[in-house]
Design a protein around this motif. Sequence first.
Motif, PDB file in Angstrom:
ATOM      1  N   ARG A 414       1.835 -10.874   1.395  1.00  0.00           N
ATOM      2  CA  ARG A 414       2.240 -11.335   0.059  1.00  0.00           C
ATOM      3  C   ARG A 414       2.144 -10.204  -0.967  1.00  0.00           C
ATOM      4  NH1 ARG A 414       5.261 -14.916   1.945  1.00  0.00           N
ATOM      5  NH2 ARG A 414       4.183 -16.235   3.451  1.00  0.00           N
ATOM      6  N   VAL A 415       1.176  -9.306  -0.765  1.00  0.00           N
ATOM      7  CA  VAL A 415       1.087  -8.146  -1.651  1.00  0.00           C
ATOM      8  C   VAL A 415       2.312  -7.253  -1.455  1.00  0.00           C
ATOM      9  CG1 VAL A 415      -0.228  -6.064  -2.188  1.00  0.00           C
ATOM     10  CG2 VAL A 415      -1.425  -8.213  -1.745  1.00  0.00           C
ATOM     11  N   ARG A 416       2.710  -7.033  -0.205  1.00  0.00           N
ATOM     12  CA  ARG A 416       3.900  -6.212   0.060  1.00  0.00           C
ATOM     13  C   ARG A 416       5.148  -6.851  -0.538  1.00  0.00           C
ATOM     14  NH1 ARG A 416       1.280  -5.919   5.157  1.00  0.00           N
ATOM     15  NH2 ARG A 416       2.739  -7.427   6.073  1.00  0.00           N
ATOM     16  N   ASP A 417       5.236  -8.176  -0.425  1.00  0.00           N
ATOM     17  CA  ASP A 417       6.392  -8.870  -1.013  1.00  0.00           C
ATOM     18  C   ASP A 417       6.378  -8.752  -2.536  1.00  0.00           C
ATOM     19  OD1 ASP A 417       7.159  -9.579   1.517  1.00  0.00           O
ATOM     20  OD2 ASP A 417       6.362 -11.624   1.420  1.00  0.00           O
ATOM     21  N   ALA A 418       5.185  -8.821  -3.137  1.00  0.00           N
ATOM     22  CA  ALA A 418       5.083  -8.663  -4.594  1.00  0.00           C
ATOM     23  C   ALA A 418       5.496  -7.251  -5.006  1.00  0.00           C
ATOM     24  CB  ALA A 418       3.649  -8.948  -5.040  1.00  0.00           C
ATOM     25  N   ARG A 419       5.144  -6.264  -4.201  1.00  0.00           N
ATOM     26  CA  ARG A 419       5.514  -4.877  -4.508  1.00  0.00           C
ATOM     27  C   ARG A 419       7.038  -4.743  -4.577  1.00  0.00           C
ATOM     28  NH1 ARG A 419       2.680  -2.089  -0.451  1.00  0.00           N
ATOM     29  NH2 ARG A 419       0.905  -2.073  -1.879  1.00  0.00           N
ATOM     30  N   ARG A 420       7.733  -5.372  -3.642  1.00  0.00           N
ATOM     31  CA  ARG A 420       9.204  -5.295  -3.652  1.00  0.00           C
ATOM     32  C   ARG A 420       9.786  -6.099  -4.819  1.00  0.00           C
ATOM     33  NH1 ARG A 420       8.308  -5.520   2.048  1.00  0.00           N
ATOM     34  NH2 ARG A 420       8.425  -7.797   2.023  1.00  0.00           N
ATOM     35  N   ALA A 421       9.225  -7.281  -5.082  1.00  0.00           N
ATOM     36  CA  ALA A 421       9.779  -8.154  -6.117  1.00  0.00           C
ATOM     37  C   ALA A 421       9.600  -7.576  -7.520  1.00  0.00           C
ATOM     38  CB  ALA A 421       9.129  -9.535  -6.031  1.00  0.00           C
ATOM     39  N   LEU A 422       8.491  -6.879  -7.761  1.00  0.00           N
ATOM     40  CA  LEU A 422       8.182  -6.386  -9.110  1.00  0.00           C
ATOM     41  C   LEU A 422       8.682  -4.971  -9.355  1.00  0.00           C
ATOM     42  CD1 LEU A 422       4.522  -7.744  -9.463  1.00  0.00           C
ATOM     43  CD2 LEU A 422       6.621  -8.742 -10.368  1.00  0.00           C
ATOM     44  N   LYS A 423       9.216  -4.346  -8.324  1.00  0.00           N
ATOM     45  CA  LYS A 423       9.694  -2.968  -8.469  1.00  0.00           C
ATOM     46  C   LYS A 423      10.786  -2.873  -9.532  1.00  0.00           C
ATOM     47  CE  LYS A 423      11.948   0.619  -5.649  1.00  0.00           C
ATOM     48  NZ  LYS A 423      13.296   0.503  -6.205  1.00  0.00           N
ATOM     49  N   GLU A 424      11.685  -3.841  -9.560  1.00  0.00           N
ATOM     50  CA  GLU A 424      12.782  -3.803 -10.535  1.00  0.00           C
ATOM     51  C   GLU A 424      12.280  -3.987 -11.963  1.00  0.00           C
ATOM     52  OE1 GLU A 424      15.635  -6.693  -9.431  1.00  0.00           O
ATOM     53  OE2 GLU A 424      16.219  -5.703  -7.560  1.00  0.00           O
ATOM     54  N   GLU A 425      11.107  -4.609 -12.131  1.00  0.00           N
ATOM     55  CA  GLU A 425      10.542  -4.796 -13.462  1.00  0.00           C
ATOM     56  C   GLU A 425       9.687  -3.607 -13.896  1.00  0.00           C
ATOM     57  OE1 GLU A 425       8.588  -8.594 -13.829  1.00  0.00           O
ATOM     58  OE2 GLU A 425       9.912  -9.505 -12.323  1.00  0.00           O
ATOM     59  N   GLY A 426       9.628  -2.576 -13.050  1.00  0.00           N
ATOM     60  CA  GLY A 426       8.891  -1.376 -13.408  1.00  0.00           C
ATOM     61  C   GLY A 426       7.442  -1.349 -12.963  1.00  0.00           C
ATOM     62  N   TYR A 427       7.028  -2.275 -12.077  1.00  0.00           N
ATOM     63  CA  TYR A 427       5.638  -2.339 -11.642  1.00  0.00           C
ATOM     64  C   TYR A 427       5.441  -1.629 -10.301  1.00  0.00           C
ATOM     65  CZ  TYR A 427       4.615  -5.847 -15.208  1.00  0.00           C
ATOM     66  OH  TYR A 427       4.424  -6.505 -16.398  1.00  0.00           O
ATOM     67  N   LEU A 428       4.357  -0.865 -10.210  1.00  0.00           N
ATOM     68  CA  LEU A 428       3.846  -0.371  -8.940  1.00  0.00           C
ATOM     69  C   LEU A 428       2.665  -1.250  -8.542  1.00  0.00           C
ATOM     70  CD1 LEU A 428       3.654   3.488  -9.632  1.00  0.00           C
ATOM     71  CD2 LEU A 428       5.492   2.266  -8.443  1.00  0.00           C
ATOM     72  N   VAL A 429       2.622  -1.662  -7.285  1.00  0.00           N
ATOM     73  CA  VAL A 429       1.469  -2.407  -6.774  1.00  0.00           C
ATOM     74  C   VAL A 429       0.749  -1.485  -5.797  1.00  0.00           C
ATOM     75  CG1 VAL A 429       0.653  -4.432  -5.535  1.00  0.00           C
ATOM     76  CG2 VAL A 429       2.607  -4.629  -7.090  1.00  0.00           C
ATOM     77  N   LEU A 430      -0.407  -0.985  -6.204  1.00  0.00           N
ATOM     78  CA  LEU A 430      -1.149   0.015  -5.437  1.00  0.00           C
ATOM     79  C   LEU A 430      -2.248  -0.656  -4.620  1.00  0.00           C
ATOM     80  CD1 LEU A 430      -1.605   2.579  -8.369  1.00  0.00           C
ATOM     81  CD2 LEU A 430       0.265   2.482  -6.694  1.00  0.00           C
ATOM     82  N   GLY A 431      -2.552  -0.052  -3.475  1.00  0.00           N
ATOM     83  CA  GLY A 431      -3.626  -0.549  -2.618  1.00  0.00           C
ATOM     84  C   GLY A 431      -4.620   0.548  -2.310  1.00  0.00           C
ATOM     85  N   SER A 432      -5.915   0.247  -2.383  1.00  0.00           N
ATOM     86  CA  SER A 432      -6.934   1.276  -2.183  1.00  0.00           C
ATOM     87  C   SER A 432      -6.997   1.771  -0.742  1.00  0.00           C
ATOM     88  CB  SER A 432      -8.307   0.738  -2.587  1.00  0.00           C
ATOM     89  OG  SER A 432      -8.706  -0.320  -1.720  1.00  0.00           O
ATOM     90  N   ALA A 433      -6.339   1.058   0.175  1.00  0.00           N
ATOM     91  CA  ALA A 433      -6.351   1.491   1.573  1.00  0.00           C
ATOM     92  C   ALA A 433      -5.526   2.750   1.783  1.00  0.00           C
ATOM     93  CB  ALA A 433      -5.826   0.367   2.474  1.00  0.00           C
ATOM     94  N   TYR A 434      -4.675   3.133   0.821  1.00  0.00           N
ATOM     95  CA  TYR A 434      -3.773   4.272   0.980  1.00  0.00           C
ATOM     96  C   TYR A 434      -4.199   5.400   0.043  1.00  0.00           C
ATOM     97  CZ  TYR A 434      -1.136   0.393   2.907  1.00  0.00           C
ATOM     98  OH  TYR A 434      -0.757  -0.711   3.619  1.00  0.00           O
ATOM     99  N   ALA A 435      -4.371   6.596   0.617  1.00  0.00           N
ATOM    100  CA  ALA A 435      -4.845   7.743  -0.165  1.00  0.00           C
ATOM    101  C   ALA A 435      -3.858   8.100  -1.275  1.00  0.00           C
ATOM    102  CB  ALA A 435      -5.068   8.942   0.759  1.00  0.00           C
ATOM    103  N   ASN A 436      -2.539   8.015  -0.985  1.00  0.00           N
ATOM    104  CA  ASN A 436      -1.571   8.384  -2.024  1.00  0.00           C
ATOM    105  C   ASN A 436      -1.565   7.371  -3.170  1.00  0.00           C
ATOM    106  OD1 ASN A 436      -0.458   6.524  -0.159  1.00  0.00           O
ATOM    107  ND2 ASN A 436       1.594   6.941  -0.915  1.00  0.00           N
ATOM    108  N   HIS A 437      -1.847   6.097  -2.876  1.00  0.00           N
ATOM    109  CA  HIS A 437      -1.945   5.091  -3.933  1.00  0.00           C
ATOM    110  C   HIS A 437      -3.151   5.373  -4.826  1.00  0.00           C
ATOM    111  CE1 HIS A 437       0.674   1.746  -1.935  1.00  0.00           C
ATOM    112  NE2 HIS A 437       1.135   2.960  -1.686  1.00  0.00           N
ATOM    113  N   ARG A 438      -4.286   5.731  -4.191  1.00  0.00           N
ATOM    114  CA  ARG A 438      -5.473   6.070  -4.986  1.00  0.00           C
ATOM    115  C   ARG A 438      -5.205   7.297  -5.848  1.00  0.00           C
ATOM    116  NH1 ARG A 438      -7.935   5.304   0.098  1.00  0.00           N
ATOM    117  NH2 ARG A 438      -8.410   7.543   0.236  1.00  0.00           N
ATOM    118  N   GLY A 439      -4.450   8.255  -5.295  1.00  0.00           N
ATOM    119  CA  GLY A 439      -4.122   9.449  -6.065  1.00  0.00           C
ATOM    120  C   GLY A 439      -3.247   9.143  -7.270  1.00  0.00           C
TER     121      GLY A 439
END
Length: 495
Positions: A414-439
């Motif tokens: 559901r988080v991945r789906d939210a990331r795709r759905a909100l992308k057009e509205e200008g939102y990034l949905v970051l996850g702490s499991a990924y080093a590039n997201h934390r960066g």
Amino acid sequence: MTDAGLSVRALRERLTPENFTHKRGVPSHAVLQRRLNGENLVSETDLIKAIVTITTPAARRERALIHAENLQREASSTATPADRRQDEAARLRRDLSRLKDQLENTKDDLLAETQLRAEVQRQLIEQSRQDTREVDLAELTRLREAVRRAEQERDEAMQELTAARRRWEPAEHSRRAERLAYGSDPAAVALAEPQRPVQPGEPDADLEALARALLRLDPDGTRFAAVLRRSLDQMYDGQHTGRFSWEQMTRIEKSSLSARIELELMREFSLVSGGRSDLELAGIAFDVKFSRRSDWLFSRRDSGLCLLVTGDDGESRVSVALVRVTADILRAGGNRDGKAALSADGRAALQWLHRDVSLPENTLLHLPTRDREAILGTTPGQRRLNEFFRRVPGRPISRTVVATLVTQTDSAKRVRDARRALKEEGYLVLGSAYANHRGIATDLGLSLEEPGSYMSVRVVPAEDSASEPVAVIDGRRWRLALANDPPAEAPDIPS
């Protein structure tokens, strides 16, 4: 297990209720750990077969099962009296747990019957005043009989519970005394040799030693705060119920929170059961009690050291104290169960380990009412999660919050789906499991270091001369959006 590359936790995840003949369910992590250490393993035929089946390749499985069966038969035939007493103690513990459940059910039934009787009596009084219709004596007789049966069942359950306790305590005492005789359990000294009561004004050496041991394990109280956070979240069970606050729990759930905290303390600090007491550390046994408002209740038969925990999710705080419970530190009188709170002298005797330590925040509980109602008023769960990310940007949230919002097993999807759905509205949905997201979060002046957490941020392209924090994503510069910035489609971020 070593050859199969499985930890105890991974093994437990592969066990299912179908592995057990009596459908008693998968053992807890703590019980499974004890069985793997050899405690009460000899009678666990279903568990032994399940472990062999899970960990052994098919080509060797039949031979391994036969070998395990031979070992089990040999162990049964050579069991010592101490082993048999240990098995009996384990059986009595299970009986005690079952009787406690029966008692709680009986209490609930009795409460319901009592309330129904009170309602009928109220109606009868109104009818007698109005004198408009005859009293249904048959219904009243039926209700009186139902209440009598419920009270009788309660008394029988209490008698069974008392008898089970009396059977269990000597068996547990004998088991630990046996282990002490063989030098395998130094902590059993507390049961094998009765302790001299602490006299008024005399230093309490055990209390001081226990306080030092607990403070070594948790100098600043953050581990105790994490224990209470996990215990509350488990009782809320947001993934299945959507609950997130104390008021949403039942009375029985609230009263059983002490037992949940006891289990979490055992896991967090690697404690052991204290025999007649809840837990044991450094050879000192102690009980655990929780109260949301620091109004712990004690039976006048209670004695010994007690770890008192108090905390409030609404105030995001937790405090921990130690006290030796004696009759002279309790208030006179008591409630209908014969329990009493601490007197003024009792509160003065409290030795506080931690006062008002910050409790990890319950995000949903602390949202503004308008935002929370807008989020929870949306269905299904995917829309609730999307709305949450829109309304709560720049703030780390835990997996527990996500699971409570979507009330589904696969919350990560559901988080991945939210990331795709909100992308057009200008939102990034970051996850702490990924080093590039934390960066990216760090470059934007935010922190996303809590394991298993997520964060939404609305971004817009940044000018080369921008002075605010900027993240470079796919060769382009991005900054946090301001309230008056028009929406701009967010960049793709690999995960």
